[in-house]
Design a protein around this motif. Sequence first.
Motif, short mmCIF file in Angstrom:
data_model
loop_
_atom_site.label_atom_id
_atom_site.label_comp_id
_atom_site.label_asym_id
_atom_site.label_seq_id
_atom_site.Cartn_x
_atom_site.Cartn_y
_atom_site.Cartn_z
N ASN A 104 0.85 -1.18 0.00
CA ASN A 104 0.00 0.00 0.00
C ASN A 104 0.88 1.23 0.00
N LYS A 105 0.43 2.24 -0.70
CA LYS A 105 1.12 3.53 -0.71
C LYS A 105 0.05 4.60 -0.62
N SER A 106 0.11 5.38 0.44
CA SER A 106 -0.85 6.46 0.63
C SER A 106 -0.07 7.74 0.88
N PHE A 107 0.06 8.57 -0.14
CA PHE A 107 0.83 9.80 -0.11
C PHE A 107 2.25 9.49 0.36
N SER A 108 2.59 9.79 1.60
CA SER A 108 3.96 9.53 2.05
C SER A 108 4.06 8.32 2.96
N ILE A 109 2.94 7.64 3.23
CA ILE A 109 2.95 6.46 4.09
C ILE A 109 3.05 5.22 3.21
N TYR A 110 4.13 4.48 3.37
CA TYR A 110 4.31 3.24 2.63
C TYR A 110 4.08 2.09 3.60
N SER A 111 3.39 1.07 3.14
CA SER A 111 3.10 -0.10 3.95
C SER A 111 3.72 -1.32 3.28
N TYR A 112 4.41 -2.14 4.07
CA TYR A 112 5.10 -3.32 3.56
C TYR A 112 4.71 -4.55 4.36
N ASP A 113 4.67 -5.70 3.70
CA ASP A 113 4.56 -6.99 4.37
C ASP A 113 5.95 -7.60 4.42
N VAL A 114 6.37 -8.01 5.60
CA VAL A 114 7.69 -8.60 5.79
C VAL A 114 7.49 -10.01 6.32
N THR A 115 7.99 -11.01 5.60
CA THR A 115 7.88 -12.40 6.05
C THR A 115 9.25 -12.87 6.50
N ILE A 116 9.28 -13.39 7.73
CA ILE A 116 10.51 -13.95 8.28
C ILE A 116 10.32 -15.44 8.48
N THR A 117 11.41 -16.18 8.37
CA THR A 117 11.35 -17.64 8.45
C THR A 117 12.40 -18.15 9.43
N LYS A 118 12.02 -19.15 10.19
CA LYS A 118 12.93 -19.82 11.13
C LYS A 118 13.10 -21.26 10.65
N ARG A 119 14.32 -21.66 10.43
CA ARG A 119 14.66 -23.02 9.97
C ARG A 119 13.90 -23.43 8.71
N ASN A 120 13.61 -22.51 7.83
CA ASN A 120 12.93 -22.75 6.56
C ASN A 120 11.54 -23.38 6.70
N THR A 121 10.99 -23.44 7.90
CA THR A 121 9.67 -24.07 8.06
C THR A 121 8.66 -23.19 8.79
N ILE A 122 9.09 -22.39 9.73
CA ILE A 122 8.17 -21.60 10.53
C ILE A 122 8.17 -20.17 9.99
N HIS A 123 7.02 -19.71 9.51
CA HIS A 123 6.91 -18.40 8.87
C HIS A 123 6.06 -17.45 9.72
N ARG A 124 6.39 -16.17 9.65
CA ARG A 124 5.59 -15.14 10.31
C ARG A 124 5.64 -13.90 9.42
N THR A 125 4.46 -13.35 9.11
CA THR A 125 4.40 -12.12 8.33
C THR A 125 4.00 -10.98 9.26
N VAL A 126 4.75 -9.92 9.19
CA VAL A 126 4.46 -8.71 9.95
C VAL A 126 4.34 -7.55 8.97
N GLN A 127 3.64 -6.52 9.38
CA GLN A 127 3.49 -5.34 8.54
C GLN A 127 4.25 -4.18 9.16
N VAL A 128 4.77 -3.34 8.28
CA VAL A 128 5.44 -2.13 8.74
C VAL A 128 4.93 -0.96 7.90
#
Length: 191
Positions: A104-128
């Motif tokens: 998402n991009k709203s004027f000057s606010i950019y939103s990103y999804d960040v996915t991190i992985t532990k041992r190639n099996t456990i995933h977690r997506t966070v937003q910034v």
Amino acid sequence: LPTDDVDDTTDDSADDAHKHRPYHWCNYIAGIHSAQENNNISTNQLRALRHHSTSAIVKRLEQRVQSLAVLHAALQSMTRKTVPTAPGMTIPEQVKLTSFQRNNKSFSIYSYDVTITKRNTIHRTVQVQIDMAQYPEVPPVWTFDASDAPLRQLEQQVNTEMLGAVSNVDWILQFQLHRILQGWDEIVLTA
């Protein structure tokens, strides 16, 4: 701004206060307010105040350019799925960045999804969300979309508690991401 009124004439008879009037828009962008005209101070004192104000504006603009350069380097690194680091920072070996997408991009606010992985099996997506116009004065805000207490506590820590502990605010995004990786690694290990 409407109050900006600079006279380009080189005529020495021009009103000195009018001829050297500061650019208020530059002060506004830099977040600095210039010395205002005051009948109680001398012309030399006013010049000294304006010179100080100009130096402060230039310094603030230089800091702003440096902050944006550090931010853009971090975002480019994350786009390549590489965790950006600040000096002296180490990343947990088992945790890596597997996805980084702008959603998402709203004027000057950019939103990103960040996915991190532990041992190639456990995933977690966070937003910034990053306010590109006010970074680093307005730090990135991370959202975990989780109901469990350890992740909510990590989110609170990253968004509020650790902000005062960062030595160089230009690197706030890197320090926040580092703490998320470290905290998530600890949460996965204890689960």
